[in-house]
Each structure stands twice: as C-alpha cells, then as structure tokens.
Write an enzyme that holds these catalytic residues in place. Sequence first.
Site, PDB file in Angstrom:
ATOM      1  CE  LYS A 192      -2.613   3.456   1.644  1.00 34.78           C
ATOM      2  NZ  LYS A 192      -1.858   4.272   1.149  1.00 34.78           N
ATOM      3  CD  GLU A 248      12.268   1.422  11.143  1.00 32.73           C
ATOM      4  OE1 GLU A 248      12.719   2.582  11.822  1.00 32.73           O
ATOM      5  OE2 GLU A 248      13.192   0.227  11.378  1.00 32.73           O
ATOM      6  CB  CYS A 305      12.110   9.786   8.923  1.00 31.79           C
ATOM      7  SG  CYS A 305      13.383   8.946   8.040  1.00 31.79           S
ATOM      8  CD  GLU A 338       8.233  13.358  12.361  1.00 31.02           C
ATOM      9  OE1 GLU A 338       7.041  12.971  12.243  1.00 31.02           O
ATOM     10  OE2 GLU A 338       9.211  12.935  11.877  1.00 31.02           O
TER      11      GLU A 338
HETATM   12  P1  NAD Z   1       1.546   8.576   7.626  1.00 27.27           P
HETATM   13  O1  NAD Z   1       1.575   7.616   9.014  1.00 27.27           O
HETATM   14  O2  NAD Z   1       0.457   9.381   7.651  1.00 27.27           O
HETATM   15  O3  NAD Z   1       1.193   7.469   6.394  1.00 27.27           O
HETATM   16  C1  NAD Z   1       2.126   6.406   6.061  1.00 27.27           C
HETATM   17  C2  NAD Z   1       1.245   5.223   5.373  1.00 27.27           C
HETATM   18  O4  NAD Z   1       0.275   4.737   6.022  1.00 27.27           O
HETATM   19  C3  NAD Z   1       0.521   5.816   3.999  1.00 27.27           C
HETATM   20  O5  NAD Z   1       0.338   4.855   3.012  1.00 27.27           O
HETATM   21  C4  NAD Z   1      -0.798   6.064   4.549  1.00 27.27           C
HETATM   22  O6  NAD Z   1      -1.747   6.111   3.599  1.00 27.27           O
HETATM   23  C5  NAD Z   1      -0.988   4.842   5.573  1.00 27.27           C
HETATM   24  N1  NAD Z   1      -1.787   4.894   6.623  1.00 27.27           N
HETATM   25  C6  NAD Z   1      -2.373   5.930   7.175  1.00 27.27           C
HETATM   26  N2  NAD Z   1      -3.395   5.640   8.150  1.00 27.27           N
HETATM   27  C7  NAD Z   1      -3.334   4.364   8.272  1.00 27.27           C
HETATM   28  C8  NAD Z   1      -3.803   3.070   8.998  1.00 27.27           C
HETATM   29  N3  NAD Z   1      -4.655   3.315  10.012  1.00 27.27           N
HETATM   30  N4  NAD Z   1      -3.639   1.781   8.755  1.00 27.27           N
HETATM   31  C9  NAD Z   1      -2.507   1.650   8.005  1.00 27.27           C
HETATM   32  N5  NAD Z   1      -2.019   2.464   7.095  1.00 27.27           N
HETATM   33  C10 NAD Z   1      -2.407   3.612   7.296  1.00 27.27           C
HETATM   34  O7  NAD Z   1       2.831   9.085   7.318  1.00 27.27           O
HETATM   35  P2  NAD Z   1       3.298  10.165   6.091  1.00 27.27           P
HETATM   36  O8  NAD Z   1       2.870  11.474   6.425  1.00 27.27           O
HETATM   37  O9  NAD Z   1       3.138   9.731   4.902  1.00 27.27           O
HETATM   38  O10 NAD Z   1       4.862  10.072   6.542  1.00 27.27           O
HETATM   39  C11 NAD Z   1       5.718  10.945   7.267  1.00 27.27           C
HETATM   40  C12 NAD Z   1       6.256  10.211   8.262  1.00 27.27           C
HETATM   41  O11 NAD Z   1       6.750   9.335   8.341  1.00 27.27           O
HETATM   42  C13 NAD Z   1       7.071  11.258   9.194  1.00 27.27           C
HETATM   43  O12 NAD Z   1       6.444  11.181  10.715  1.00 27.27           O
HETATM   44  C14 NAD Z   1       8.193  10.679   9.246  1.00 27.27           C
HETATM   45  O13 NAD Z   1       9.217  10.738  10.373  1.00 27.27           O
HETATM   46  C15 NAD Z   1       7.957   9.013   9.128  1.00 27.27           C
HETATM   47  N6  NAD Z   1       9.059   8.441   8.300  1.00 27.27           N
HETATM   48  C16 NAD Z   1       9.698   7.656   9.046  1.00 27.27           C
HETATM   49  C17 NAD Z   1      10.894   6.841   8.532  1.00 27.27           C
HETATM   50  C18 NAD Z   1      11.879   6.001   9.521  1.00 27.27           C
HETATM   51  O14 NAD Z   1      12.488   5.171   8.668  1.00 27.27           O
HETATM   52  N7  NAD Z   1      11.627   6.048  10.767  1.00 27.27           N
HETATM   53  C19 NAD Z   1      11.038   7.185   7.278  1.00 27.27           C
HETATM   54  C20 NAD Z   1      10.269   8.021   6.610  1.00 27.27           C
HETATM   55  C21 NAD Z   1       9.316   8.780   6.963  1.00 27.27           C
END
Ligand code: NAD
Length: 497
Positions: free
Chosen positions: A181, A250, A284, A385
Amino acid sequence: MTDVVAVAPTWGNFIGGEWVEAVGGRTFESVNPADTRDVVGRFQASGPADVAMSIRAADVALPAWRAMPAPKRAEIMFRFAALLAQHKERLAREMTREMGKVLAEARGDVQEGIDIAFLMAGEGRRMFGDTVPSELPDKWAMSVREPLGVAAIVTPWNFPIAIPCWKMMPALISGNTVVWKPASDTPGCAVLLVELLAEAGFPVTGAGEGAGAALVANPDVDVISFTGNTATGRRIAEVAAARLKRVSLELGGKNAIAVMDDADLDLAVEGIVWSAFGTTGQRCTACSRLIAHERILEPLLERLVDRVGRLRLGDGLDPATDVGPLVNAAALAKTSSYAELARTEHTVACGGGSAAGRPGLEHGHFFEPTIVRGVRPMDRLAQEEIFGPILSVISVPDYEAAITAANQTPYGLSASLYTSSVGTAFRAMRDLRAGLVYINAGTIGAETHLPFGGMKQSGNGHREAGHAALDTFTEWKAIYVDYSGRLQRAQIDNQPG
Ligand code: NAD
C-alpha cells in the site's frame, strides 16, 4: 515550472499481474506540489474488497515463490536492480514532479532502491543460519530462516522508491509474497516501481488510497512492515497485537545536531543546512534541533543565517533549485502553524513564512527555510515533529547539557555531534540515544548495508537495511536430525523443551 498537463492518465490497482479498477469505482488525483495545476495522474481509491483480492493473489503466489531456491529469487532481484538502474533518471524526474524534492535528492532516493536490491539479491546466496554441535552423539543440530508468508508493506511519500524497496527486497528474497500500500501522495511513483517489479518477475500486488487500515487488519497477513508517523504506527501495532502478528515500525523523529565549542563551524554549517532543509525538512532523519555550545552560538548562527538566506526555492526539476515545495497543502498549513508559534514564543532568525508570494512560486506549497532561536529543550518546537523546514536553536553551556537536550525527546532516530576532540566524539557515540549516530556529519546519509531504524518512539526495535532487514521477514526453525538409530534417553530426561 513544469508544463501544465492537459489529460492525466488513470491507473488501476495491480492485482494478480493485472491492472484493475477498484471495486468502488472511485479515483483520486495526484498533483505536482510545485505547481498544483499539473495533475500527475488519477489513481484508485481502494477499500477492503480490493485489499481482500490483493491478499488472495499474494496467497496464491506464495507456494511457488516460497519453494523457489533463494539464489533463483536472487536472479530476479538482480534483474530488477538492473532495471531500476536503467530507469533511474525517469523515475527520479517523476518523483520530483510528484512529491517535490530536488532532482539530485530524487536520484539519491532511486539509488537507495538500487543499492538495497543488489544487497538483498546477494543475501539470496547467504541467508546464513547456524550449524552447531549437538549435546548428544550422532545428532545434527542447525537453524534455518523461513519466510512468514504474506507481507503487508505500508509506506510514506517522502522516499517513494527507496522505502518500498527497503521493505520489499528483504521480504521477497526471504520467500514472502508482498501486498504493498503506497502513500496517497505518491501513487505515480508506485505505478512506475510496480511496472519494473512485474517486469523483473516478482509476486507483488497492491492497492491504493484507503487500503492501509483494511490491509493491516486482515487476518491473512502474516507480517506488517510500516513506515510513517508515530500515531499511525501506534494504531497499527494495536491492531497487530490483537492478532499476535509481527510488525516492524519505522516512525517519526526529532533529530538533533549538537555543535561543541571546538567544532569546525564551516563544516557544521554545511551539515546543518542540508540536514535541516534538504527534502524541505521532510526526511525522517531531518535535523529539526540545533544544540549549540553557548561559546560558539553567535558566530555559528551568523554563518548559518547567511548560508540559508542564499538557498534558492523553486521547482525541484530546475537544477538551480536548492529547496523544493512541501508535499501538500496540509503540510504547508502544519508548518505555518509552527512558524506562528515561533513568532509568538521565540525569535525568528530567518524565514518564517510561506513563499507562495514570490514570483514563480505562486502555484506551489513553498515555505521559507526558517531558523528559530531562544528555544528550550522542552518547548513544543523542540519536542514535536514538524516535518517541514523549521530549525529550532537551543543554547547549552557544556557537553553534558548538549547530550541531555539531544536525548530529551520521545524520539531516537538520528543524532549528530560536531567536535574536534576524539574523546568527545567517542563519548557522544556512547551517550546519544539514537539508532543512527553521526560524528562531524549531519543527521542524514545512511548507507543501505548498515541497520537503519530508531530507538524509543521512533520505532519498535526492528531495523531495516543491512543483514538486520531479514529479521523482520523471516522466522527461525531449529532442526535436529538424530542418526544414532536408537532412542537416546538423555533426549527425554535432560532436555528443557
Ligand atoms: P502516515 O503515517 O500518515 O502515512 C504512512 C502510510 O500509512 C501511508 O501510506 C498512509 O496512507 C498509511 N496509513 C495511514 N493511516 C493508516 C492506518 N490507520 N492503517 C494503515 N495504514 C495507514 O505518514 P506520512 O505522513 O506519509 O509520512 C511521514 C512520517 O513518516 C513522518 O512521521 C516521518 O518521520 C515518518 N518516516 C519515518 C521513517 C523511518 O524510517 N523512521 C522514514 C520516512 C518517514
């Protein structure tokens, strides 16, 4: 600016080797954040029925994929790595168009995908277990890694090629099939990647926006690998816990660079600028806190503000651009609200506002690189963040205070310290509570053959990349072969399990 596209293509979900429309018949648009008039494409808004079809397809593909010798799976992965390398420039350009990061960074994103594909393809001929002496005579004892089954992969938009590859490559090489996804802000990148995965011959299937929650809740998923924000990760962990499923998370970060009074300030300025404002602060591992020794605070800030003032904002496809737009309107609104907080509670040293008023930037989600001074470790700006180009500056009197401030957040993803003292460097390597620690370099720049991931609320202890990546997608089987030809009493009397 990019030419405005008149008719955008419509893409399906990729299920069982076919591009298909979502059951609900609804689609959504993905637009260029540097110029929102440019529509990248229309994609399927999916739901539980699409997810169920995807999981069925992954389940059907599983026995043959699992039975294929790992070195054969590796041949497919080497082929995929070569395809990714061949299409690198096209993917990088489409990535910049769809999520805004500057072209050089987009190339780096694709390169990480290539690197992990080659690394994991190599694992196809390793994937070592242990062969150990048995406690009993004429008995053989060993352990092997086994795949878990159907892997659910949920990814964010900020590394739309690298992160999916970081997850899918270890999942696939170890014999799992994958339901992916992708993020709703980068479905166009996902389509390009899926085309190459399918061309190479992988059993990968996937559904679009709205599919995440249904995917992680499905009882036929055997392992979940998620990257995204901490709140979403916590929800997913709760769902997985109820079914006792393995889940690798992550999550977010609030990464700090500490600069000691013996540091090379010019070197530190370059590390800070690219860690804080590269990818418009949307990594991130982005640095959002600068912890400066009070003796060098003023000269450091002076150089930093001068350097940041010369960063050029614009479309990431323009080679002169240093900083691209934020990914969407919600990210712009969130960043703006933190800038408002900075204005009322602290001192804005530079930036602080939307850049949409500047010529050429009026149709994009642009925000000025911003430095805020007078922030204390527990202030909201230093704790939450933001995921935008805002750097908070904290002044400290000594090394101990710098380490305390660096560790004083719920997160622990990446941390850095600048010093010219070998002793201080080694102390920092020990004292910084983060999964990634850098000395005399910014908070970004991880390499794929080392484990990647965060401590505390930046994750749940799993790691991506490196050999550690296999741990998420395999489980151990211990195998004993008794070739003594008799019942060995000690096996019954003395053994614990
Ligand atoms: P997000 O959590 O909003 O979304 C991530 C993914 O999860 C998307 O595909 C989204 O559609 C899906 N999603 C949303 N709600 C869900 C649910 N209830 N169940 C399952 N899937 C769901 O994050 P984002 O805004 O897309 O990304 C930014 C975040 O990601 C920041 O917090 C960043 O720090 C983090 N990030 C972490 C790493 C790492 O390796 N630690 C790397 C990149 C980004």
